[in-house]
Design an enzyme around this catalytic site. Structure first.
Site, PDB file in Angstrom:
ATOM      1  N   LYS A  45      57.849  82.057  38.076  1.00 23.52           N
ATOM      2  CA  LYS A  45      58.713  81.365  39.014  1.00 23.52           C
ATOM      3  C   LYS A  45      59.598  82.081  39.751  1.00 23.52           C
ATOM      4  O   LYS A  45      59.965  83.086  38.923  1.00 23.52           O
ATOM      5  CB  LYS A  45      59.251  80.124  37.900  1.00 23.52           C
ATOM      6  N   HIS A  72      62.261  76.367  37.053  1.00 21.27           N
ATOM      7  CA  HIS A  72      63.006  77.109  38.326  1.00 21.27           C
ATOM      8  C   HIS A  72      64.460  76.842  38.009  1.00 21.27           C
ATOM      9  O   HIS A  72      65.247  77.882  38.110  1.00 21.27           O
ATOM     10  CB  HIS A  72      62.588  76.348  39.456  1.00 21.27           C
ATOM     11  N   SER A 113      58.920  74.541  43.971  1.00 21.93           N
ATOM     12  CA  SER A 113      59.686  74.005  42.634  1.00 21.93           C
ATOM     13  C   SER A 113      59.579  72.605  42.916  1.00 21.93           C
ATOM     14  O   SER A 113      60.113  71.976  43.817  1.00 21.93           O
ATOM     15  CB  SER A 113      60.884  74.665  42.772  1.00 21.93           C
TER      16      SER A 113
END
Length: 144
Positions: A45, A72, A113
């Site tokens: 991520k 995230h 995200s």
């Protein structure tokens, strides 16, 4: 999440740039914050952040990504306090994933995200190209 290297860089810069005001201005401190800090290999991520000098106009966008972040917001929760300690404020502009293949010198940016929405991957790619100039760096709206 800041890497061990990233932590030492930021803490050293705090002393050099911010701790001793005669060394430079807050805008110079902002310029010394790395544009990119990502893991050296794997798929993970990432978030795109806008970092701004508190009570000032100087700002820039930075990319942060790591395999150690399950979500995230875990990246943001690590990076934000470190930047605030440098006299900066930051805002997450969105996130996604990075596939970093250092053997083939390729980076692929994709996804989004859930918490922050999709980052502008074209901005993230331009930042990545400044650090990984000898890589093929691409992006797509693919989810996987």
């Amino acid at each position: 999440m800041l890497s061990v290297l990233g932590r030492s860089l930021i803490s050293r810069r705090l002393t050099d740039s911010v701790g001793s005001r005669s060394v430079g201005t807050m805008a110079e401190a902002l310029a010394k914050i790395p544009d990119v800090e990502i893991d050296p290999e794997g798929t993970f991520k990432y978030i795109l952040l806008r970092v701004k000098v508190k009570d000032g106009d100087a700002q820039k966008d930075v990319v942060r990504g790591t395999k150690s972040a399950e979500y995230h917001n875990h990246i943001f929760e690590k990076v934000s306090p470190a930047l605030e300690a440098l006299g900066m404020e930051c805002k997450c502009l969105g996130g996604g994933k990075i596939e970093h293949n250092n053997k083939d010198k390729k980076i692929r940016v994709f996804g989004e995200s859930t918490a922050f929405g999709k980052a502008d991957h074209s901005v993230s790619v331009e930042k990545l190209k400044t650090v990984f100039g000898d890589y093929e760096v691409t992006w797509s709206d693919d989810k996987k």
